[in-house]
Scaffold this active site. Structure first.
Site, PDB file in Angstrom:
ATOM      1  NE  ARG A  42       9.241  -2.579   0.309  1.00 52.92           N
ATOM      2  CZ  ARG A  42       8.822  -2.811  -0.924  1.00 52.92           C
ATOM      3  NH1 ARG A  42       9.537  -3.570  -1.726  1.00 52.92           N
ATOM      4  NH2 ARG A  42       7.684  -2.302  -1.366  1.00 52.92           N
ATOM      5  CB  CYS A 100      -8.499  -6.797   1.732  1.00 52.13           C
ATOM      6  SG  CYS A 100      -7.417  -5.355   1.700  1.00 52.13           S
ATOM      7  CB  THR A 152      -8.334  -2.404   6.688  1.00 51.01           C
ATOM      8  OG1 THR A 152      -8.141  -2.109   5.311  1.00 51.01           O
ATOM      9  CG2 THR A 152      -9.777  -2.839   6.917  1.00 51.01           C
ATOM     10  CB  VAL A 207      -0.943   0.012   1.220  1.00 47.49           C
ATOM     11  CG1 VAL A 207      -1.704   1.333   1.313  1.00 47.49           C
ATOM     12  CG2 VAL A 207      -1.919  -1.154   1.146  1.00 47.49           C
ATOM     13  CB  THR A 263      -4.748  -3.793  10.242  1.00 47.93           C
ATOM     14  OG1 THR A 263      -5.277  -3.627   8.919  1.00 47.93           O
ATOM     15  CG2 THR A 263      -4.308  -2.437  10.756  1.00 47.93           C
TER      16      THR A 263
END
Length: 427
Positions: A37, A266, A126, A14, A91
């Site tokens: 990363r 999700c 989320t 994201v 999350t």
């Protein structure tokens, strides 16, 4: 407020696409605690494949600057001069499907250490309705010593990234925005509207925006659960579910959902966030949890269907060699988060079979780390008693199955991408 200087906290599936997009217009600092990363991104490569090397390199800058561009870092000092902090951390849920807010709390603590008067903190992760103001904002206040809606402000703009989708990229998906006051809502909305070509929708409150996000995926989850149940029913009747859906789909208002394994960060997770919050209010959500139970049962169901086919063909079950094609949670994408293919693998192993996983997209080290499983990047040269296609990678459509299956064997197609001449059955 001064010209936006944006910090993106969390550079995963994201955060990175969002950071790249904002960097085409603003000074952006991407912050992540994972040094490997950050080093990888600063070298101009994204292992998640969400941003191409060429596009990433077009916005990268080698040092901090007030000019537009993206600089990635692990240092708190590098984000202390920002005035917008956008938090895009995962999350997940735990093994009991309870929401895990630890990454969100840790990210809030990090931002709290550099928060200044006038700053705006926007969450994209989320969560259940109320989490931003009830769980995250108090952390910001405690660490920073500042007062919410007096010294600093908040916002929520739920992420709508679709991993692996090169058509519906972040700027082409309409964005929901919100702020902790009407004025801040306008500012947050204007910021996103300046880069999101698809436009924005300003929600009246943060809670409304949070609720909108969590029901988007809950709705999809319930619809997929319905067609998964249909697949089980029609399987007993020896009717091809996809033929039924194609026929029913000729009606203008029939919803085009397909059966399958429901994983990812999700759809397989978000309903639990809403269910948890509903239960705190004394309401037990019947439909949401029923959908989750059914979708979570599909791994066992697929494995049992494969075993039934093997029995009907007199293929020995114990010690049978089974090839599972795909371990990622969706096609043409390296994302293995919350993949339900592992449920298929676990169930097949429980029947006494020897399972080999082949996935040209998945990172082998990540699969070992997350699930303790070995995933091969190269197609094994062996021949197998059973082959289970679980992910619709393009590479699998071109496979010559005659080279990898024994003379007496079964092929089960979860994704309905193989011809009837190759497969014995599909979901």
């Amino acid at each position: 407020m001064k010209e936006p200087k944006i910090a993106i906290i969390g550079l995963g599936y994201v955060g990175l696409p969002l950071a790249r997009l904002f960097a085409t217009k603003y000074s952006v600092v991407g912050f992540d605690i994972n040094k490997e990363r950050v080093d990888e991104l600063m070298s101009g490569t994204d292992a998640t494949l969400e941003v191409s090397d060429k596009v990433l390199q077009s916005v990268l800058i080698s040092e901090l600057s007030i000019e537009k561009g993206l600089f990635c870092t692990t240092s708190l000092d590098d984000i202390k001069d920002c005035n917008y902090y956008i938090i895009t951390v995962p999350t997940p849920v735990d093994k009991n499907n309870r929401p895990v807010l630890t990454p969100l709390v840790k990210a809030s603590e990090t931002v709290g250490e550099v928060l200044k008067e006038g700053d705006i903190v926007v969450y994209e992760s989320t969560v259940y309705p109320g989490a931003t103001e009830e769980e995250c904002i108090p952390v910001l206040e405690k660490v920073s010593g500042l007062v919410f809606n007096k010294d600093f402000y908040g916002g929520y703009s739920p992420e709508r990234i679709n991993p692996g989708d090169k058509e519906h990229t972040v700027e082409k998906i309409l964005k929901v925005t919100s702020g902790s006051t009407p004025e801040i809502g306008q500012k947050v909305d204007e910021l996103y509207k300046s880069v999101i070509t698809a436009g924005t929708h300003l929600a009246p409150t943060i809670k409304v925006a949070e609720a909108a996000k969590v029901i988007e995926n809950s709705q999809r989850d319930i619809n997929i659960a319905f067609v998964n149940e249909l697949a089980k029913i029609f399987g007993l009747m020896d009717i091809n579910t996809h033929d039924v859906l194609a026929a029913a789909g000729t009606k203008w208002n029939f919803l085009p959902f397909k059966p399958g394994l429901v994983g990812g960060h999700c759809i397989g997770v978000d309903p639990y966030y809403l269910a948890q919050k509903a239960q705190e209010y004394g309401y037990h959500p019947e439909i949401i949890l029923a959908g989750r139970r059914l979708n979570d049962s599909m791994g066992d169901y697929v494995a049992s269907e494969v075993v039934k086919l093997m029995i009907n063909k007199d293929v020995r079950i114990k010690d049978a060699k089974v090839l599972v094609l795909g371990i990622t949670f969706k096609e043409n994408c390296p994302d293995v988060r919350n993949t339900k293919v592992v449920d298929v693998v676990s169930a097949l192993k429980a029947y006494g079979t020897n399972v080999v996983i082949y996935d040209p997209w998945a990172n082998e080290e990540e699969v070992v780390y997350e699930y303790g499983l070995v995933s091969l990047k190269e197609l094994p040269s062996d021949k197998f008693d059973a082959i289970v296609l679980t992910v619709a990678h393009n590479e699998f459509k071109e496979l010559d199955f005659s080279l990898i299956k024994k003379e007496k064997s079964v092929v089960y197609d979860v994704k309905n991408i193989l011809s009837d001449t190759i497969r014995d059955k599909n979901l």
